[in-house]
Design a protein around this motif. Structure first.
Motif, PDB file in Angstrom:
ATOM      1  N   ARG A   1     -47.032 -24.583-104.163  1.00  0.00           N
ATOM      2  CA  ARG A   1     -47.088 -26.042-104.226  1.00  0.00           C
ATOM      3  C   ARG A   1     -48.349 -26.506-104.922  1.00  0.00           C
TER       4      ARG A   1
ATOM      5  N   LYS B   1     -34.299 -28.438-106.698  1.00  0.00           N
ATOM      6  CA  LYS B   1     -35.125 -29.173-105.744  1.00  0.00           C
ATOM      7  C   LYS B   1     -35.011 -30.676-105.985  1.00  0.00           C
ATOM      8  N   GLU B   2     -35.003 -31.026-107.263  1.00  0.00           N
ATOM      9  CA  GLU B   2     -34.877 -32.441-107.595  1.00  0.00           C
ATOM     10  C   GLU B   2     -33.575 -32.986-107.058  1.00  0.00           C
TER      11      GLU B   2
ATOM     12  N   ALA C   1     -33.775 -33.537-103.485  1.00  0.00           N
ATOM     13  CA  ALA C   1     -34.593 -34.710-103.170  1.00  0.00           C
ATOM     14  C   ALA C   1     -33.798 -35.987-103.365  1.00  0.00           C
TER      15      ALA C   1
ATOM     16  N   GLY D   1     -31.671 -36.906-100.696  1.00  0.00           N
ATOM     17  CA  GLY D   1     -32.366 -37.340 -99.491  1.00  0.00           C
ATOM     18  C   GLY D   1     -32.764 -36.230 -98.554  1.00  0.00           C
TER      19      GLY D   1
ATOM     20  N   GLY E   1     -35.239 -33.604 -96.790  1.00  0.00           N
ATOM     21  CA  GLY E   1     -36.681 -33.540 -96.531  1.00  0.00           C
ATOM     22  C   GLY E   1     -37.255 -32.239 -97.061  1.00  0.00           C
ATOM     23  N   GLU E   2     -38.588 -32.113 -96.939  1.00  0.00           N
ATOM     24  CA  GLU E   2     -39.264 -30.899 -97.418  1.00  0.00           C
ATOM     25  C   GLU E   2     -38.667 -29.640 -96.782  1.00  0.00           C
TER      26      GLU E   2
ATOM     27  N   THR F   1     -35.074 -28.948 -97.732  1.00  0.00           N
ATOM     28  CA  THR F   1     -34.980 -28.417 -99.088  1.00  0.00           C
ATOM     29  C   THR F   1     -35.316 -26.942 -99.094  1.00  0.00           C
TER      30      THR F   1
END
Lengths: 429, 304
Positions: free
Chosen positions: B110, B200-201, B204, B207, B209-210, B213
């Protein structure tokens, strides 16, 4: 790269593997030249290595053209490979230990009988001869030096505090109690490497039950569940509160250092151990007393003093040549003299000569005291791992003693464990 | 180049091996096969055979049947602790060190600050052999002279980190995990770099969450890496040897199957038969893992 050159490369590679062995095979021819003696040495530490080199050089100088070719191998590696070494292509002469560890290989027919040499040897005690003799009554070893075990301490600390060397176990415990009051660890204690604590076991055993019992226990003839063995562990348990805690995590170097730093008062060691950890200026401060009397019947008769020496390897090709055999035996004869031992000990003062013809006037006071201790001994033991089968001592006794140190209360379970394993190991052949 | 490709197309027409080709193939295939048999299969079979004998490396080979195994299971106090420690090793590396490595990889991926620095620091122990890690562990954990006891000022009755049989296995596991974490981290970092960012996009946008995902999208795409990490973890735990050997020769609370094998086989009067029996047990355990892995892989191949 083309296929052909690849193949050619492979052929050359294969040749490179086989060629050297072919070369050695046709080297000096079977039997050697009769004058060169090869010698397998386990003295890889710098001090003994240098001392041995000096001794062999002195031999060459007076031998009329004979040569000693030394192959030094790291001490532990030598020990671990001895089995394969003696069966494969051993040197003519090699260094090894007296006692059961020598007898074991004699029994397997891997050693040369040197009884004829022994007829001319002078200056060796009966105890030494016994330790050089195989189970068949023939001699196989030429002893060179030994190092007695005792209770070591610092002279200055004992003077400062007015401690007296104890004679009996009760006095030993009383002294330990006094040291505890004086905020010392009474007995420096270590067994991380698995063997140092064996010295304490041997001494308690020999003081309690005598040398003969030690011998038959090590030979597997007496049961470990015998009440005399339990008594040894019971006595040891009585001493443990005065020993440094955490012995299984401490090396002998660390234990000897705590003795040197005056954090601990005494320690059961062999002669070279404190010697190696004390700085030069403090060497004169090392002193010892013999392990205290437990049973007056046995007194302090036995001394634990491992002997190192020289042997002839039966499988050595060169020894098939009569002349080389003669040369090798001549080397042993020379090594058995007091003079040869003097040359060695001049450079390595942490041992003492086996021959009573050696010149002890050059010895340090500590060495002289060690000579007195050993020459006064009625019996000489070789240390637990040298007096019994190596497979038994390393796979059974090392874990067992470490277990006893961390949990001294279950002696019954411990000796049962040992006895069960002993039976299977001694029944193996 | 053109010459080679011309030859290649030419060969596709008549796919026949000349005698010479066959000979070359035979040699080139035969040598590795022979080596494999001589170096891998031979000793393996020899171990199995020797495990039914009481051979000391010098004398005659004597058959004793299953006596070595009976002895091993009932009469060798070090065996069961060793087996337990091997399993503990596997569990610790698999359930603690590997997930921790994954966590570090995710954090570094990250792009936390100084991530390069962390990455190289954490990877550093991997270049050390476990034996060296063992020596470092001793410098830290030694009771009398170790750094740890000095730092926590524990001098009255210092903790014997490496000598206490209830404690030392954890200290050694910690040291082994120190190395394993870095290893796993690097593998996952490589895997994470390969995850398509558009996935990942998309998550996202939907909707997620981290955490969602990661567990639903990213982690499943890491499957090949997971398999590799699993395999090396199993291998590392079964072959664990050097670190405990460096610390105290694998005794007094640090027993491992591999150490028991060497203890019995290497030495002056080797118990080669008995040691082989332990080796066969270790082999059987490893085969268990290997077979499970192969079955899963082959099944996965079919489903793909």
């Amino acid at each position: 790269m083309s296929r052909r050159s690849l193949l050619r490369g492979a052929a050359v590679g294969a040749g490179a593997v086989t060629l050297p062995s072919l070369l050695t095979a046709c080297g000096s021819g079977p039997g050697g030249d009769g004058k060169t003696i090869t010698l397998g040495s386990n003295s890889s530490d710098p001090i003994p290595k240098k001392a041995f080199a000096e001794a062999f050089a002195a031999y060459e100088a007076q031998s009329g053209g004979r040569k000693v070719k030394v192959n030094t191998v790291d001490h532990n590696t030598f020990q671990e490979n001895i089995n394969r070494y003696l069966q494969g292509k051993p040197d003519d002469v090699f260094m090894w230990f007296a006692g059961y560890r020598m007898q074991f290989f004699a029994e397997k027919g891997l050693l040369h009988d040197i009884s004829d040499n022994w007829q001319d040897y002078k200056g060796f005690s009966a105890a030494l001869k016994a330790q050089s003799t195989g189970a068949d009554g023939k001699q196989y070893l030429t002893p060179y030096y030994y190092y007695p075990w005792a209770v070591f301490h610092r002279k200055s600390l004992f003077d400062e505090r007015g401690y007296q060397a104890p004679k009996t176990l009760d006095e030993y415990v009383a002294l330990a109690k006094q040291m505890q009051k004086d905020k010392l660890d009474p007995i420096a204690f270590c067994d991380k490497d698995g063997w140092p604590a064996m010295g304490t076991f041997d001494y308690i055993n020999m003081r309690t039950n005598g040398y003969e019992f030690h011998k038959s226990l090590m030979a597997g003839e007496v049961a470990w569940t015998d009440k005399r063995v339990k008594e040894v562990f019971d006595t040891w348990r009585r001493l443990l509160p005065y020993c440094q805690q955490g012995a299984n995590g401490r090396t002998w170097q660390e234990a000897a250092t705590s003795l040197q730093k005056k954090e601990a008062g005494m320690a059961v060691f062999g002669l070279p151990h404190p010697g190696a950890q004390f700085p030069k200026g403090e060497q004169g401060d090392i002193d010892f007393f013999p392990f205290p009397v437990i049973n007056p019947e046995h007194g302090q008769d036995a001394v634990e003093a491992p002997i190192d020496g020289f042997l002839l390897a039966k499988k050595s090709k060169n020894l098939k040549n009569k002349k080389t055999l003669e040369s090798a035996k001549d080397l042993l004869k020379w090594l058995a003299t007091g003079k040869a031992e003097d040359i060695y000990l001049k450079s390595d003062p942490n041992n003492i000569a086996v021959s009573d013809q050696a010149d002890i006037s050059a010895y340090s006071p500590l060495q002289k005291k060690a000579v007195e201790l050993v020459s006064g001994a009625k019996q000489i033991s070789q240390f637990l791992d040298r007096d019994t089968r190596p497979d038994f001592s390393s796979t059974v006794m090392i874990p067992a003693i470490q277990k006893f140190i961390s949990n001294p209360n279950d002696v019954d379970g411990l000796v049962n464990d040992i006895e069960r394993q002993k039976k299977t190991i001694f029944a193996a052949d | 180049m053109s010459f080679i490709s011309a030859r290649r197309t030419g060969r596709r027409v008549s796919r026949r091996f000349t005698g010479r080709d066959l000979a070359v193939l035979g040699v080139l295939l035969g040598i590795p096969v022979l080596l494999d048999i001589a170096i891998v299969w031979g000793p393996t079979l020899a171990s199995v055979v020797l495990s039914f004998t009481s051979w000391d490396g010098i004398g005659d080979i004597k058959w004793v049947g299953t006596q070595n195994y009976e002895n091993l299971f009932t009469n060798y106090p070090q065996f069961w602790p060793a087996a337990r420690h091997n399993l503990l090793w596997l569990a610790f590396l698999g359930l603690v060190a590997a997930p921790f490595g994954l966590l570090l990889a995710v954090l570094i991926d990250r792009g936390v600050r100084f991530s390069r620095f962390y990455q190289s620091t954490l990877y550093m122990p991997v270049v050390l052999s476990l034996a060296v890690v063992g020596f470092i562990a001793q410098l830290i954990f030694s009771r009398d002279q170790g750094a740890l006891n000095a730092v926590i000022g524990d001098t009255k009755s210092p903790t014997d980190w490496l000598g206490d049989p209830n404690l030392n296995i954890w200290m050694v596991l910690l040291a082994a995990a120190w190395r394993h974490t870095g290893y796993v981290m690097i593998l996952y970092l490589a895997g994470l770099k390969a995850v398509d960012p558009s996935l990942k996009e998309a998550a996202a946008i939907d909707g997620a969450g981290e955490a969602q995902t990661f567990f639903r999208i990213v982690f499943p795409t890491l499957r090949p890496v997971n398999v590799i990490v699993g395999v090396i973890t199993v291998i590392e735990s079964l072959r664990a040897f050097d670190i405990v050997y460096a610390v105290n020769h694998g005794r007094n609370g640090l027993e491992l199957l591999s150490v028991l094998v060497t203890d019995n086989i290497i030495g002056e009067a080797s118990r080669i038969g008995f040691g082989s029996a332990i080796a066969v047990v270790l082999l059987a355990v490893s085969l268990g893992f290997v077979v499970t892995y192969l079955v899963q892989e082959l099944r996965g191949e079919k489903n793909r």
